[in-house]
Design a protein around this motif. Structure first.
Motif, short mmCIF file in Angstrom:
data_model
loop_
_atom_site.label_atom_id
_atom_site.label_comp_id
_atom_site.label_asym_id
_atom_site.label_seq_id
_atom_site.Cartn_x
_atom_site.Cartn_y
_atom_site.Cartn_z
N UNK A 51 0.72 -1.22 0.41
CA UNK A 51 -0.25 0.06 -0.23
C UNK A 51 0.32 1.28 -0.57
N UNK A 52 1.72 1.15 1.07
CA UNK A 52 3.10 2.31 0.56
C UNK A 52 3.54 2.33 -0.20
N UNK A 53 4.08 1.79 -0.71
CA UNK A 53 4.67 1.37 -2.33
C UNK A 53 3.65 2.30 -3.26
N UNK A 54 2.36 1.30 -3.59
CA UNK A 54 1.32 2.25 -4.52
C UNK A 54 1.59 3.41 -4.21
N UNK A 55 1.27 4.22 -2.59
CA UNK A 55 1.00 5.34 -2.95
C UNK A 55 1.41 6.12 -3.28
N UNK A 56 2.57 5.55 -3.52
CA UNK A 56 4.51 6.56 -3.78
C UNK A 56 4.24 6.51 -5.22
N UNK A 57 3.97 5.03 -5.79
CA UNK A 57 4.11 5.50 -7.78
C UNK A 57 2.77 5.85 -7.70
N UNK A 58 1.83 6.15 -7.20
CA UNK A 58 0.19 7.91 -7.70
C UNK A 58 1.27 8.29 -7.48
N UNK A 59 2.37 9.14 -6.63
CA UNK A 59 2.87 10.08 -6.05
C UNK A 59 3.30 10.54 -7.91
N UNK A 60 4.05 9.44 -8.22
CA UNK A 60 5.24 9.85 -9.47
C UNK A 60 4.34 9.81 -11.21
N UNK A 61 3.44 8.70 -10.40
CA UNK A 61 2.31 9.15 -12.11
C UNK A 61 2.08 10.62 -11.77
N UNK A 62 1.27 11.35 -11.32
CA UNK A 62 0.74 12.15 -11.08
C UNK A 62 2.27 13.54 -11.38
N UNK A 63 3.02 13.24 -10.73
CA UNK A 63 4.21 14.21 -11.10
C UNK A 63 4.47 14.41 -12.54
N UNK A 64 4.47 12.82 -13.15
CA UNK A 64 4.94 12.42 -13.81
C UNK A 64 3.81 13.38 -15.71
N UNK A 65 2.52 13.25 -15.16
CA UNK A 65 1.33 13.75 -16.00
C UNK A 65 1.55 15.15 -16.31
N UNK A 66 1.87 15.84 -14.55
CA UNK A 66 2.16 17.15 -14.89
C UNK A 66 3.16 17.27 -15.79
N UNK A 67 4.61 16.49 -15.96
CA UNK A 67 5.66 16.93 -16.82
C UNK A 67 5.15 16.75 -18.21
#
Length: 166
Positions: free
Chosen positions: A13-29
Motif C-alpha cells: 500500500x505504501x509503495x502504491x501510494x508513492x507510485x501514485x504520487x510519481x505518476x501524478x508528477x509524471x502527468x504534470x510533466x
C-alpha cells in the motif's frame, strides 16, 4: 490475486501510494511543455497524458483494493488472548503514546519556577508552581509507553501472521 502477510500488504500500500504520487508528477510533466513555435510538442514527451492518466486510474483502483483488504484484516484479526481487533489495537497504541507524551512533559516540570515577565500588583515576581505529584506523572508516562510498546509488538506479530489476498 496473490496471498501475502498483512505486513507485506501494508508495504504494498505504501509503495502504491508513492507510485501514485510519481505518476501524478509524471502527468504534470508531460501535460505542458515549453517549445519553440515551429517545434512539435510530442517530440518532447515519451508518454501521453491519457496514457499516464490510465496508469493513475489503475494505480488508484489497486490502492483502494489493497486498502480494503487491510481494513478488513484489521477489523477481523485479533489475538486469541485479546478481544480487540488490530484496528482497535493500533488506535489504542496511538492514544497511549500521545498520553504518555503529555504525562512525560508533566513529569519533567520544575516544581517551582519564576514566571518570565510576570509581576504582581506590588511588583513582586510571580512564581509558577506545580499542583500535582511530578514523579507520579513521570511514572505514568513510563507505564503508558511500556503498554504501547507491548501492544505495538503484538500488532507486529499479527501483521506477520495474518494473510490477505490482494
Amino acid at each position: 490475486m496473490e496471498k501475502m502477510t498483512l505486513k507485506e500488504a501494508r508495504v504494498l500500500k505504501a509503495r502504491l501510494g508513492k507510485e501514485l504520487d510519481r505518476l501524478v508528477e509524471k502527468r504534470d510533466g508531460v501535460a505542458i511543455v515549453t517549445i519553440m513555435p515551429e517545434e512539435n510538442p510530442m517530440d518532447f514527451i515519451d508518454v501521453s497524458v491519457d496514457e499516464v492518466t490510465k496508469k493513475i486510474d489503475d494505480c488508484i483502483e489497486r490502492l483502494i483494493e489493497v486498502g480494503r483488504v487491510i481494513r478488513l484484516a484489521n477489523v477481523g484479526a485479533a489475538p486469541s488472548s485479546n478481544k480487540n481487533d488490530i484496528a482497535t489495537m493500533v488506535e489504542k497504541t496511538i492514544m497511549l503514546r500521545k498520553e504518555a507524551k503529555y504525562c512525560s512533559a508533566l513529569g519533567s516540570k520544575n516544581p517551582r519556577m519564576r514566571d518570565r515577565g510576570g509581576f504582581g500588583s506590588d511588583c513582586t515576581q510571580l512564581v509558577n508552581v506545580t499542583t500535582y505529584d511530578i514523579a507520579k506523572y513521570a511514572d505514568r508516562a513510563r507505564q503508558l509507553s511500556d503498554e504501547a510498546e507491548m501492544l505495538s509488538s503484538e500488532i507486529d506479530r499479527l501483521d506477520l501472521e495474518t494473510t490477505v489476498e490482494v
